[in-house]
Motif scaffolding. Structure first.
Motif, PDB file in Angstrom:
ATOM      1  N   LYS A 192       0.821  -1.214   0.000  1.00 38.67           N
ATOM      2  CA  LYS A 192       0.000   0.000   0.000  1.00 38.67           C
ATOM      3  C   LYS A 192       0.860   1.272   0.000  1.00 38.67           C
ATOM      4  O   LYS A 192       0.338   2.380   0.160  1.00 38.67           O
ATOM      5  N   GLY A 193       2.175   1.107  -0.137  1.00 40.92           N
ATOM      6  CA  GLY A 193       3.060   2.261  -0.163  1.00 40.92           C
ATOM      7  C   GLY A 193       3.335   2.864   1.202  1.00 40.92           C
ATOM      8  O   GLY A 193       3.729   4.035   1.301  1.00 40.92           O
ATOM      9  N   ILE A 194       3.149   2.079   2.246  1.00 45.70           N
ATOM     10  CA  ILE A 194       3.351   2.549   3.620  1.00 45.70           C
ATOM     11  C   ILE A 194       4.599   1.892   4.190  1.00 45.70           C
ATOM     12  O   ILE A 194       4.755   0.670   4.105  1.00 45.70           O
ATOM     13  N   ALA A 195       5.487   2.679   4.756  1.00 44.66           N
ATOM     14  CA  ALA A 195       6.672   2.112   5.409  1.00 44.66           C
ATOM     15  C   ALA A 195       6.221   1.346   6.644  1.00 44.66           C
ATOM     16  O   ALA A 195       5.372   1.827   7.399  1.00 44.66           O
ATOM     17  N   PRO A 196       6.781   0.156   6.873  1.00 40.30           N
ATOM     18  CA  PRO A 196       6.384  -0.614   8.060  1.00 40.30           C
ATOM     19  C   PRO A 196       6.933   0.006   9.357  1.00 40.30           C
ATOM     20  O   PRO A 196       6.303   0.905   9.914  1.00 40.30           O
ATOM     21  N   VAL A 197       8.122  -0.414   9.796  1.00 35.39           N
ATOM     22  CA  VAL A 197       8.711   0.088  11.040  1.00 35.39           C
ATOM     23  C   VAL A 197       9.733   1.174  10.712  1.00 35.39           C
ATOM     24  O   VAL A 197      10.752   0.899  10.077  1.00 35.39           O
ATOM     25  N   THR A 198       9.472   2.398  11.117  1.00 39.65           N
ATOM     26  CA  THR A 198      10.457   3.460  10.948  1.00 39.65           C
ATOM     27  C   THR A 198      11.357   3.505  12.173  1.00 39.65           C
ATOM     28  O   THR A 198      10.904   3.304  13.300  1.00 39.65           O
ATOM     29  N   VAL A 199      12.641   3.745  11.951  1.00 39.79           N
ATOM     30  CA  VAL A 199      13.617   3.714  13.040  1.00 39.79           C
ATOM     31  C   VAL A 199      14.837   4.541  12.646  1.00 39.79           C
ATOM     32  O   VAL A 199      15.216   4.581  11.474  1.00 39.79           O
ATOM     33  N   GLY A 200      15.442   5.211  13.627  1.00 40.08           N
ATOM     34  CA  GLY A 200      16.659   5.970  13.377  1.00 40.08           C
ATOM     35  C   GLY A 200      17.861   5.041  13.382  1.00 40.08           C
ATOM     36  O   GLY A 200      18.608   4.976  14.360  1.00 40.08           O
ATOM     37  N   TYR A 243      17.676 -13.211  14.419  1.00 39.46           N
ATOM     38  CA  TYR A 243      16.278 -12.775  14.356  1.00 39.46           C
ATOM     39  C   TYR A 243      16.191 -11.359  13.773  1.00 39.46           C
ATOM     40  O   TYR A 243      15.362 -11.087  12.894  1.00 39.46           O
ATOM     41  N   PHE A 244      17.070 -10.481  14.229  1.00 41.39           N
ATOM     42  CA  PHE A 244      17.100  -9.122  13.691  1.00 41.39           C
ATOM     43  C   PHE A 244      17.350  -9.137  12.184  1.00 41.39           C
ATOM     44  O   PHE A 244      16.656  -8.453  11.413  1.00 41.39           O
ATOM     45  N   VAL A 245      18.344  -9.896  11.745  1.00 43.47           N
ATOM     46  CA  VAL A 245      18.686  -9.947  10.325  1.00 43.47           C
ATOM     47  C   VAL A 245      17.521 -10.496   9.505  1.00 43.47           C
ATOM     48  O   VAL A 245      17.223 -10.012   8.402  1.00 43.47           O
ATOM     49  N   THR A 246      16.835 -11.499  10.040  1.00 42.58           N
ATOM     50  CA  THR A 246      15.671 -12.057   9.350  1.00 42.58           C
ATOM     51  C   THR A 246      14.597 -10.996   9.145  1.00 42.58           C
ATOM     52  O   THR A 246      14.039 -10.854   8.045  1.00 42.58           O
ATOM     53  N   LEU A 247      14.309 -10.241  10.205  1.00 47.51           N
ATOM     54  CA  LEU A 247      13.303  -9.183  10.100  1.00 47.51           C
ATOM     55  C   LEU A 247      13.753  -8.099   9.124  1.00 47.51           C
ATOM     56  O   LEU A 247      12.973  -7.642   8.273  1.00 47.51           O
ATOM     57  N   ARG A 248      15.004  -7.693   9.236  1.00 43.64           N
ATOM     58  CA  ARG A 248      15.521  -6.627   8.371  1.00 43.64           C
ATOM     59  C   ARG A 248      15.447  -7.017   6.902  1.00 43.64           C
ATOM     60  O   ARG A 248      14.953  -6.250   6.067  1.00 43.64           O
ATOM     61  N   ASP A 249      15.920  -8.205   6.568  1.00 42.75           N
ATOM     62  CA  ASP A 249      15.962  -8.609   5.165  1.00 42.75           C
ATOM     63  C   ASP A 249      14.596  -8.994   4.617  1.00 42.75           C
ATOM     64  O   ASP A 249      14.419  -9.120   3.402  1.00 42.75           O
ATOM     65  N   ALA A 250      13.620  -9.153   5.518  1.00 45.91           N
ATOM     66  CA  ALA A 250      12.246  -9.390   5.076  1.00 45.91           C
ATOM     67  C   ALA A 250      11.509  -8.074   4.822  1.00 45.91           C
ATOM     68  O   ALA A 250      10.333  -8.069   4.458  1.00 45.91           O
ATOM     69  N   GLY A 251      12.205  -6.946   5.001  1.00 46.27           N
ATOM     70  CA  GLY A 251      11.609  -5.647   4.700  1.00 46.27           C
ATOM     71  C   GLY A 251      10.801  -5.032   5.818  1.00 46.27           C
ATOM     72  O   GLY A 251       9.978  -4.141   5.584  1.00 46.27           O
ATOM     73  N   VAL A 252      11.046  -5.475   7.049  1.00 50.90           N
ATOM     74  CA  VAL A 252      10.279  -4.953   8.187  1.00 50.90           C
ATOM     75  C   VAL A 252      10.581  -3.475   8.444  1.00 50.90           C
ATOM     76  O   VAL A 252       9.688  -2.705   8.803  1.00 50.90           O
ATOM     77  N   PHE A 253      11.823  -3.069   8.249  1.00 47.61           N
ATOM     78  CA  PHE A 253      12.208  -1.688   8.563  1.00 47.61           C
ATOM     79  C   PHE A 253      12.078  -0.789   7.331  1.00 47.61           C
ATOM     80  O   PHE A 253      12.152  -1.257   6.188  1.00 47.61           O
ATOM     81  N   ALA A 254      11.896   0.480   7.577  1.00 46.38           N
ATOM     82  CA  ALA A 254      11.748   1.451   6.492  1.00 46.38           C
ATOM     83  C   ALA A 254      12.962   1.416   5.571  1.00 46.38           C
ATOM     84  O   ALA A 254      14.073   1.058   5.983  1.00 46.38           O
TER      85      ALA A 254
END
Length: 429
Positions: A192-200, A243-254
């Motif tokens: 839908k064009g929405i960023a999932p988790v935004t983070v600095g 676990y972090f890498v799995t989430l990151r590479d699955a596109g969880v973060f902006a």
């Protein structure tokens, strides 16, 4: 552990370009003229006074204090993120302010140990203020030698904020509580064009979230060991990184999270460009009403084998404390009046009600005008608490960990490289 605030460290801080770059940050005076030898003038150095959350309440409190103590002047020095650097410069010249309001993190961890500030344990007891402090807060401000570094004041809850309206728009039926649910939600949001988790990912906000996710498989003692020593080789730490890498590479973060900052993060969430953020109390208090009314707070989703039984949040009681300088001990009667006033229940309540601040002091007041802050205060046993590593990370490793964080949020960086980056941050400590 090497401290950056040894005499050599102080000299490096106060010389050449470093001194030239920090001095202009002071409000109305330079660091080297910050102290006032007048016994009837109390000099307070704070991050409150401009746009920092709680500033209007703090300035109003100073006005009330002045009216109640007409014979005592208060000079208020203001700095932002460079406060610790400016204070160290003024301390080198023995012209430091009497009281410093700042958090326990990075440079400030070493202040009491090297005599830049004093142990306040005796004052806390002599003035009868110990019982005003929450036990957990007192423990966090007490060092390994039993010294209390400062008078605790601000605390924070640090939950995960979920924009329910954006999740609904993307067809996400429930707040994600597992890693698989979070990955599935991220895919729908992106469609839908929405960023999932935004983070600095390029500053402290990303560093905290990374630490929180790694702790999915770490007990509190194990997390304390990892962040004290820089040893991320245990099974739990490696599983957390995986676990972090799995989430990151699955596109969880902006997208390009490795280059985002806390300001970018809050802007994306508050403008509804992103659906999820890890938000401390001060950020929750700034969420616009039109966004807050359809936002829920909870914990970070877990995955199979986690040591926690509920989604996690961070909490800390070390956000701001009142540190007493060596100069302050020469005006201790004035310092006592000021701290007794700031510890008064009515003063504390106003920070909670007017500014949405969480406090390290006992109070029955809730942040009713800041619904998300109040909601976070009510989470209680619905979430599990991960360890905020700030007081355990050696000061010399604090900034290198930010660099390691940016590396970690870069998609495609292997788990082994993430671990290596984290451990490398400790080599200068």
């Amino acid at each position: 552990m090497h401290s950056p605030l040894t005499r050599r460290g102080f000299l490096a801080t106060g010389s050449g370009l470093a001194a030239a770059t920090v001095l202009p940050g002071l409000s109305g005076c330079s660091a080297l003229t910050g102290a006032d030898s007048d016994p009837d003038t109390l000099v307070v150095h704070s991050q409150l006074g401009t746009t920092a959350p709680g500033s209007p309440t703090y300035l109003a409190a100073l006005d009330r204090f002045r009216k109640e103590n007409p014979g005592l002047k208060v000079k208020n020095l203001i700095n932002g993120d460079d406060l610790a650097q400016v204070y160290e410069t003024s301390r080198l010249a023995r012209k430091e302010p009497d009281v410093v309001m700042v958090n326990l993190y990075d440079k400030t961890l070493a202040w009491t140990d090297v005599g830049a500030t004093v142990d306040v344990k005796g004052y806390l007891d002599d003035w009868g203020l110990r019982d005003r402090v929450l036990p957990r807060a007192l423990a966090e401000w007490t060092d390994a030698k039993g010294r209390v570094r400062a008078f605790p004041y601000f605390a924070t809850n640090w939950p995960i904020a979920f924009n329910r309206a954006l999740l609904d728009r993307a067809g996400v039926d429930a707040i994600p509580t597992t890693g698989d649910e979070l990955i599935a939600a991220a895919r729908k949001l992106r469609a839908k064009g929405i960023a999932p988790v935004t983070v600095g990912g390029n500053d402290w906000t990303g560093q905290k979230l990374l630490a929180q996710i790694i702790q999915t498989f770490l007990t509190e003692d194990e997390a304390r060991h990892a962040y004290t020593t820089g040893d991320f080789g245990s099974r739990g730490a490696r599983e957390g990184i995986d676990y972090f890498v799995t989430l990151r590479d699955a596109g969880v973060f902006a997208d390009k999270a490795q280059g985002l900052t806390s300001d970018t993060m809050t802007t994306q969430f508050n403008t509804q460009a992103a659906a999820i953020e890890s938000a401390m109390s001060s950020a929750l208090a700034k969420v616009p009403e039109k966004v807050a009314r359809h936002t829920e707070v909870g914990g970070w989703p877990l995955t199979g084998g986690a040591v926690h039984d509920k989604p996690t949040i961070l909490r800390t009681y070390t956000l701001i404390g009142f540190w007493i300088s060596p100069n302050g001990t020469k005006k201790i009667d004035a310092v006592e009046k000021f701290l007794r006033f700031m510890y008064r229940p009515d003063t504390v309540s106003r920070f909670i009600k007017e500014s949405g601040r969480d406090m390290a002091l006992r109070s029955d007041t809730l942040s009713t005008d800041f619904p998300l802050v109040a909601a976070a205060q009510r989470l209680g046993g619905a979430v599990s608490q991960a360890l905020l590593p700030d007081v355990y990370v050696p000061p010399a490793a604090a900034q290198p960990l930010i660099t390691a964080t940016s590396t970690s949020f870069t998609r495609g960086t292997s788990a082994a490289k993430v671990r290596a980056a984290l451990e490398t941050a400790y080599r200068s400590a």
